[in-house]
Design an enzyme around this catalytic site. Structure first.
Site, PDB file in Angstrom:
ATOM      1  N   GLU A 269      -5.598   2.152  -8.818  1.00 27.97           N
ATOM      2  CA  GLU A 269      -4.509   1.463  -8.121  1.00 27.97           C
ATOM      3  C   GLU A 269      -4.213   0.183  -8.901  1.00 27.97           C
ATOM      4  OE1 GLU A 269      -5.524  -0.296  -4.314  1.00 27.97           O
ATOM      5  OE2 GLU A 269      -3.644   0.423  -3.459  1.00 27.97           O
TER       6      GLU A 269
ATOM      7  N   CYS B 122       0.841  -1.204   0.000  1.00 23.21           N
ATOM      8  CA  CYS B 122       0.000   0.000   0.000  1.00 23.21           C
ATOM      9  C   CYS B 122       0.871   1.246   0.000  1.00 23.21           C
ATOM     10  CB  CYS B 122      -0.910   0.007   1.222  1.00 23.21           C
ATOM     11  SG  CYS B 122      -0.007   0.113   2.752  1.00 23.21           S
TER      12      CYS B 122
HETATM   13  P1  NAD Z   1      -9.702  -6.313  -0.180  1.00 23.29           P
HETATM   14  O1  NAD Z   1     -10.427  -5.064   0.130  1.00 23.29           O
HETATM   15  O2  NAD Z   1     -10.099  -7.098  -1.371  1.00 23.29           O
HETATM   16  O3  NAD Z   1      -9.801  -7.321   1.061  1.00 23.29           O
HETATM   17  C1  NAD Z   1      -9.579  -6.875   2.381  1.00 23.29           C
HETATM   18  C2  NAD Z   1     -10.451  -7.687   3.323  1.00 23.29           C
HETATM   19  O4  NAD Z   1     -11.820  -7.433   3.015  1.00 23.29           O
HETATM   20  C3  NAD Z   1     -10.228  -9.183   3.197  1.00 23.29           C
HETATM   21  O5  NAD Z   1     -10.201  -9.743   4.479  1.00 23.29           O
HETATM   22  C4  NAD Z   1     -11.428  -9.649   2.393  1.00 23.29           C
HETATM   23  O6  NAD Z   1     -11.844 -10.930   2.727  1.00 23.29           O
HETATM   24  C5  NAD Z   1     -12.502  -8.653   2.762  1.00 23.29           C
HETATM   25  N1  NAD Z   1     -13.462  -8.448   1.660  1.00 23.29           N
HETATM   26  C6  NAD Z   1     -13.235  -8.605   0.337  1.00 23.29           C
HETATM   27  N2  NAD Z   1     -14.351  -8.302  -0.365  1.00 23.29           N
HETATM   28  C7  NAD Z   1     -15.302  -7.959   0.528  1.00 23.29           C
HETATM   29  C8  NAD Z   1     -16.649  -7.528   0.416  1.00 23.29           C
HETATM   30  N3  NAD Z   1     -17.251  -7.406  -0.757  1.00 23.29           N
HETATM   31  N4  NAD Z   1     -17.314  -7.223   1.548  1.00 23.29           N
HETATM   32  C9  NAD Z   1     -16.724  -7.327   2.745  1.00 23.29           C
HETATM   33  N5  NAD Z   1     -15.433  -7.747   2.911  1.00 23.29           N
HETATM   34  C10 NAD Z   1     -14.730  -8.051   1.828  1.00 23.29           C
HETATM   35  O7  NAD Z   1      -8.145  -5.924  -0.231  1.00 23.29           O
HETATM   36  P2  NAD Z   1      -6.920  -6.844  -0.653  1.00 23.29           P
HETATM   37  O8  NAD Z   1      -6.953  -7.035  -2.139  1.00 23.29           O
HETATM   38  O9  NAD Z   1      -6.821  -8.029   0.224  1.00 23.29           O
HETATM   39  O10 NAD Z   1      -5.686  -5.883  -0.275  1.00 23.29           O
HETATM   40  C11 NAD Z   1      -5.156  -4.922  -1.141  1.00 23.29           C
HETATM   41  C12 NAD Z   1      -5.721  -3.548  -0.859  1.00 23.29           C
HETATM   42  O11 NAD Z   1      -5.447  -3.178   0.475  1.00 23.29           O
HETATM   43  C13 NAD Z   1      -5.086  -2.461  -1.701  1.00 23.29           C
HETATM   44  O12 NAD Z   1      -6.093  -1.560  -2.099  1.00 23.29           O
HETATM   45  C14 NAD Z   1      -4.101  -1.786  -0.762  1.00 23.29           C
HETATM   46  O13 NAD Z   1      -3.793  -0.445  -1.083  1.00 23.29           O
HETATM   47  C15 NAD Z   1      -4.859  -1.876   0.520  1.00 23.29           C
HETATM   48  N6  NAD Z   1      -3.972  -1.748   1.670  1.00 23.29           N
HETATM   49  C16 NAD Z   1      -3.977  -0.574   2.359  1.00 23.29           C
HETATM   50  C17 NAD Z   1      -3.129  -0.406   3.446  1.00 23.29           C
HETATM   51  C18 NAD Z   1      -3.116   0.873   4.228  1.00 23.29           C
HETATM   52  O14 NAD Z   1      -2.588   0.888   5.329  1.00 23.29           O
HETATM   53  N7  NAD Z   1      -3.679   1.973   3.716  1.00 23.29           N
HETATM   54  C19 NAD Z   1      -2.271  -1.456   3.835  1.00 23.29           C
HETATM   55  C20 NAD Z   1      -2.298  -2.638   3.099  1.00 23.29           C
HETATM   56  C21 NAD Z   1      -3.166  -2.777   2.019  1.00 23.29           C
END
Ligand code: NAD
Length: 517
Positions: A402, A302
């Site tokens: 992104e 991120c």
């Molecule tokens: P994601 O949003 O797909 O998943 C995150 C969590 O949400 C997972 O546990 C997943 O199971 C859950 N999830 C997925 N779809 C969902 C839905 N429709 N409803 C409810 N919950 C749901 O993210 P990812 O692909 O695992 O991670 C990458 C993203 O995280 C990138 O956008 C990155 O920038 C962000 N990120 C941000 C930080 C920060 O500190 N700002 C740190 C790490 C990652």
């Protein structure tokens, strides 16, 4: 070719799957690792080889309820546990993580893809938060004002709030769970964790070690799943606070849904991090920093630098940037010398490929095309080599979205003010950096930029846990960030006590009908 020898966590049992036997990831409810009764499961796949490593259940509503209820019950005694007893658990825990570092890193690389060295970095950045949690005695302290009125003192208690929940992303499966449950539990709360369904194995091993360190039954619980389980955590009356890290789309949903239910919510979300390169910067160090921050972890951080803004004469550095990026080695994270491992899934690879194609169609110059790299021994892996576009402009999809892959967009600015205006117009505000030898330029940048984490000649300025991770605009919802001082406020309820004690000589002072003390 070496494939990692990854033994599943000891809590993981085997289950028949497609005629083979693959480990089944359990839930953790009230101190017991239990097999889910769910009919919905997902494979956990090594992104370098496509080998199925394990399978993870999508917990049923009854199982999610059971985990939350266990945490609710455990809170009744855990909240009263003395600070020293809580702190000592995290002292033991940090040592157990150190002792198991190599095994944890191998597990993380197998399911997530990043290099072994970077996997150790992922664990280490979480370990630092565990060390901080061991210091809870100095952190969870209230304030006292003596004699706020005659014989009256006022003081605050920072009390735990109850059951907290954490929802974590795939890209830091060690660090981000460790941002959450150690600090919540050290403050006297109980916790329900919902790890990423894409790579929960290392998270489960960390959870096992937490129990080994002494976290009592019910204080830490784990449920797996996706939207349904997350919605249940947002809705359940026993959950008081919810921490989310992940994409913007899901973060906004979680924030709205859980806030409407009256919970505290902190959501750390998507990013598009710009690095500004001033012409007076140290050329070699800056180019090396940019390349490492753009392409390390296959761009799936991120805090990855995904946009480089070359200012003034620094625009002439583009050929050097391309030459250094070209030297990076693409292979499995287990192979010595690898710089760029695979992206997490076929779906992620499709997204990256589509965006690269769109960049070409929309007129950006593809200076380095990382599509379809040759990776001997890992022909099935989700690999991209370093990919670099120049001539990128706002409005192009590669700039607005992104990409979360090893793709660097290079843009140009006449001067620092123009670069700052560009960054402040982006919807995201997670991290940024400036490379310069000018204190005046660095200070102007620090003052005027609207971004949570700012690096000055530091490409990925993730704060150590003495400070809190922050974020601005579309990268964060909620006012308090993970770890550091802010998370103590997030995970505690401030109670303000005003006290007066009478001795016998003050008896019969009469009725006071004013608001004055
Ligand atoms: P994601 O949003 O797909 O998943 C995150 C969590 O949400 C997972 O546990 C997943 O199971 C859950 N999830 C997925 N779809 C969902 C839905 N429709 N409803 C409810 N919950 C749901 O993210 P990812 O692909 O695992 O991670 C990458 C993203 O995280 C990138 O956008 C990155 O920038 C962000 N990120 C941000 C930080 C920060 O500190 N700002 C740190 C790490 C990652």
């Amino acid at each position: 070719m070496t494939h990692p020898a990854v033994s599943p966590a000891s809590s993981v049992s085997s289950a028949a799957h497609s005629g083979n036997t693959v480990p089944a990831i359990p839930l953790l409810i009230n101190g017991e690792f239990v097999q889910s009764r769910s009919t919905v499961w997902r494979d956990i796949i090594n992104p370098a080889t496509q080998e199925v490593l394990a399978r993870v259940p999508f917990a049923t509503p009854e199982e999610t309820d059971a985990a939350i209820n266990a945490a609710h019950k455990a809170f009744q005694h855990w909240r009263k546990t003395p600070i020293g007893a809580r702190a000592r658990i995290f002292l033991r825990y940090q040592q157990l993580i150190r002792d198991n570092m190599k095994q944890l890193a191998a597990m993380l690389t197998a399911e997530q893809g990043k290099t072994l060295a970077d996997a150790e970095g992922d664990i280490f950045r979480g370990l630092e938060v565990v060390e901080h949690a061991a210091n809870i005695g100095n952190l969870q302290m209230g304030e006292l004002a003596n004699n706020v009125a005659n014989g009256v003192d006022t003081y605050t208690l920072l009390q735990p709030i109850g059951v907290c929940a954490g929802i974590t992303p795939f890209n830091f499966p060690a660090m981000i769970p460790l941002w959450m449950f150690p600090m919540a539990i050290a403050c006297g709360n109980t916790f329900v964790l919902k790890p990423s369904e894409q790579d929960p194995m290392v998270t489960m091993r960390l959870v096992e070690l937490a129990l080994e360190a002494g976290v009592p039954a019910g204080v830490l619980n784990v449920v797996h799943g996706g939207e349904q389980v997350v919605n249940a955590l947002c809705d359940h009356a026993h959950i008081r606070a919810l921490s989310f890290v992940g994409s913007g789309r899901v973060g906004q949903h979680v924030y709205q849904r859980a806030s409407l239910n009256g919970k505290r919510v902190q959501c750390m979300m998507a990013a598009k991090n710009h690095a500004v390169v001033m012409p007076d910067a140290n050329r070699t160090q800056t180019i090396n920093s940019l390349v490492g921050a753009a392409f390390g972890a296959a761009g799936q951080r991120c805090m990855a630098v995904s946009v480089a803004v070359l200012v003034g004469a620094a625009r002439e550095w583009l050929p050097d940037l391309i030459d250094v990026a070209r030297t990076l080695k693409v292979s499995a994270g287990t192979e010595a010398g690898t710089d760029i491992g695979p992206v997490i899934s076929r779906t992620a690879a499709d997204r990256v490929a589509t965006l690269i194609e769109r960049g070409v169609q929309q007129g950006a110059r593809l200076e380095l095309d990382g599509r379809n790299p040759q990776v001997p021994g890992y022909e099935k892996g989700n690999f991209f080599g370093p990919t670099l576009f120049s001539g990128v402009r706002p409005g192009m999809d590669i700039y607005e979205q992104e990409i979360f892959g090893p793709v660097l967009c290079v843009m140009e600015a006449e001067n620092l003010a123009q670069a700052i205006a560009l960054i402040n117009a982006s919807p995201y505000g997670n991290g940024t950096a400036i490379f310069t030898q000018s204190g005046a330029a660095a200070r102007q940048f620090q003052e005027e930029i609207d971004v949570g984490q700012v690096g000055i000649n530091v490409p990925i300025p993730v704060p150590v846990p003495l400070f809190s991770f922050t974020g601005s605009r579309g990268s964060k919802l909620g006012d308090l960030g993970p770890y550091g001082k802010q998370v103590i406020s997030f995970y505690t309820q401030t109670k303000t006590v005003t006290q007066r004690w009478f001795d016998d000589s003050q008896a019969g002072a009469g009725v006071n009908t004013t608001i004055a003390l």
